[in-house]
Design an enzyme around this catalytic site. Structure first.
Site, PDB file in Angstrom:
ATOM      1  N   GLY A 145       0.767  -1.240   0.000  1.00 16.91           N
ATOM      2  CA  GLY A 145       0.000   0.000   0.000  1.00 16.91           C
ATOM      3  C   GLY A 145       0.792   1.281   0.000  1.00 16.91           C
ATOM      4  N   CYS A 160     -16.424   5.022 -26.244  1.00 17.93           N
ATOM      5  CA  CYS A 160     -17.725   5.701 -26.232  1.00 17.93           C
ATOM      6  C   CYS A 160     -18.276   5.821 -24.814  1.00 17.93           C
ATOM      7  CB  CYS A 160     -18.693   4.963 -27.135  1.00 17.93           C
ATOM      8  SG  CYS A 160     -18.060   4.919 -28.803  1.00 17.93           S
TER       9      CYS A 160
END
Ligand SMILES: *Cc1c(COP(=O)(O)O)cnc(C)c1O
Length: 430
Positions: free
Chosen positions: A252, A358
């Site tokens: 992390g 799109c």
């Protein structure tokens, strides 16, 4: 080796301008785009190895043995895994597929920890037969299933309980994992009972405790909070007879995307090891599972400008990479720096850099000041982690090529996917 004429881009070792040309190690980004086409992910071998070496260095010289386990999901290309396996790294996996990649790249199953909240029985069996070192368990029911699968396989599964320490890592909600409202980990008030219960299951052996509180974390403080809670649980479990051999601190650690200044691996690990020692756990084995901080800053996504388009409201640069190739900007509203392969003089405009897909969410960057012409190649920096690994074929777009640069050499480590490959396994009706 030739030294670069200019300092590297901040936070991006081995990526720098030489005059007005962007280079990855000794190879120009324009030459890479010309040879391999766009969009293409390019990684610097030296940058990957430098980041991995920083962890090795941070782990050395401490009385606490530290096991380094690269989180495969950040970038699972076989060549990347191979580099890390050769440096002695083990791996953190979240699926049977990732295990197969590790083995194909020359990694050893004995240095693999199996994480993930939803392991299937089939993947558990695969991992047991391969001989992984540990399963990080996220629920009582998962532990029960693993016990049954191990019985069928005639094996004993080594397990760590992944606890949810309920700390706020101060990161984006989609990549925060250590809050009690997240799906991850075992709640603190159930963890001790489960540790006690595990002793009754003959085919699992509790050997560790694990926590992973999120990703792109910029400071050590939340890790120290999590570690304190984890150690409280270890003490409680051991008072009830458990023996915890190792403590897995997760991954992390953040990287620099724009102007972040996260701790180095050394600055991250040293205070955690000091806290372990101060609380009397200095000789327990520690595991760490970094992903992003190994590969993130080592990679760029090269893309070519197809069209410049101005509307009354905005300037758009329509490029040939889309959200299917790099989803971080739209999924996490992540900001990644975008720089030209060749710097040109002229008037800068503020562009939204958008892809061909799109969807209105198909953007790589917004409101960036750039001097651009159609055909220009751009590099999206810090794309080495969660870039190609999260790419999809949406809009029937083949995924990008991947290239590893090593000094003045280039290696095509994955060719661009063809459309024929996309539908090769589909079937027409009779
Ligand atoms: C994703 C993940 C990691 C790696 O996280 P990074 O932010 O890439 O370092 C490590 N451990 C577990 C359990 C994970 O899910």
């Amino acid at each position: 080796m030739k030294t670069l004429a200019q300092p590297t881009l901040p936070g991006h070792p081995h990526i720098a301008y030489d005059g007005d040309s962007l280079r990855i190690e000794q190879v120009s980004a324009s030459a890479l785009a010309a040879s391999f086409g766009t969009p293409t992910y390019v990684y610097s071998r030296a940058a990957i190895e430098q980041a991995a070496q920083q962890y090795l260095h941070a782990a050395q010289g401490s009385p606490t043995p530290v096991a380094l386990r690269y989180a495969v999901k950040a970038n699972s290309n076989l060549a990347v895994l191979q580099l890390l396996a050769r440096m002695g790294w083990g791996f953190d996996i979240v699926s049977g597929g990732e295990l197969q990649r590790v083995l194909a790249a020359g990694g050893a199953a004995g240095n693999v920890v199996f994480s993930g909240v939803g392991k299937t029985a089939a993947d558990m069996r695969l991992a047991l037969d391969a001989g992984v070192e540990c399963f990080n368990i996220e629920s009582p029911n998962e532990l029960a299933v693993l016990d049954r699968v191990a019985q069928q396989a005639g094996r004993i599964a080594r397990v760590a309980l992944r606890v949810n320490p309920d700390v706020d890592a101060g990161t984006h909600p989609y990549i925060s994992t250590g809050l009690k409202t997240n799906k991850f980990g075992i709640a603190q008030d159930q963890a001790v009972d489960l540790a006690v219960h595990s002793a009754l299951l003959p085919h699992v052996r509790l050997v560790g405790i694990a926590s992973h509180i999120g990703s792109q974390i910029a400071s050590v403080a939340p890790y120290l909070d999590a570690l304190d809670r984890v150690l409280d649980l270890v003490q409680a479990m051991e008072r009830k007879g458990a023996q915890i051999e190792h403590i897995d601190l997760g991954g992390g650690l953040g990287i620099r995307y724009t102007d972040e200044t996260p701790p180095t691996p050394q600055e991250w690990l040293a205070p955690l090891l000091a806290r372990l020692a101060a609380r009397g756990f200095g000789h327990r084995r520690v595991m760490v599972e970094p992903g992003r901080s190994i590969v993130g800053n080592a990679g760029v996504l090269l893309t070519q400008t197809l069209f410049l388009k101005s509307t009354p409201a905005k300037h758009f640069a329509v490029v040939d990479a889309g959200m299917n190739d790099l989803i971080r900007p739209t999924l996490y509203e992540a900001e990644q720096a975008v720089v030209p392969a060749e710097r040109r003089r002229g008037m800068a405009l503020r562009y939204d850099i958008v892809g061909p897909v799109c969807e209105s969410g198909d953007w790589l960057a917004r409101d960036r000041s750039l001097v651009l012409a159609e055909g220009d190649v751009l590099a999206v920096l810090s794309s080495g982690a969660y870039g190609m690994a999260m790419a999809s074929n949406y809009n029937s777009r083949g995924r990008p090529a991947e290239v590893l640069v090593d000094g003045d050499k280039t290696h095509l480590i994955r060719p661009r996917e063809t459309v024929e490959q996309l539908y090769a396994s589909e079937r027409l009706l009779p």
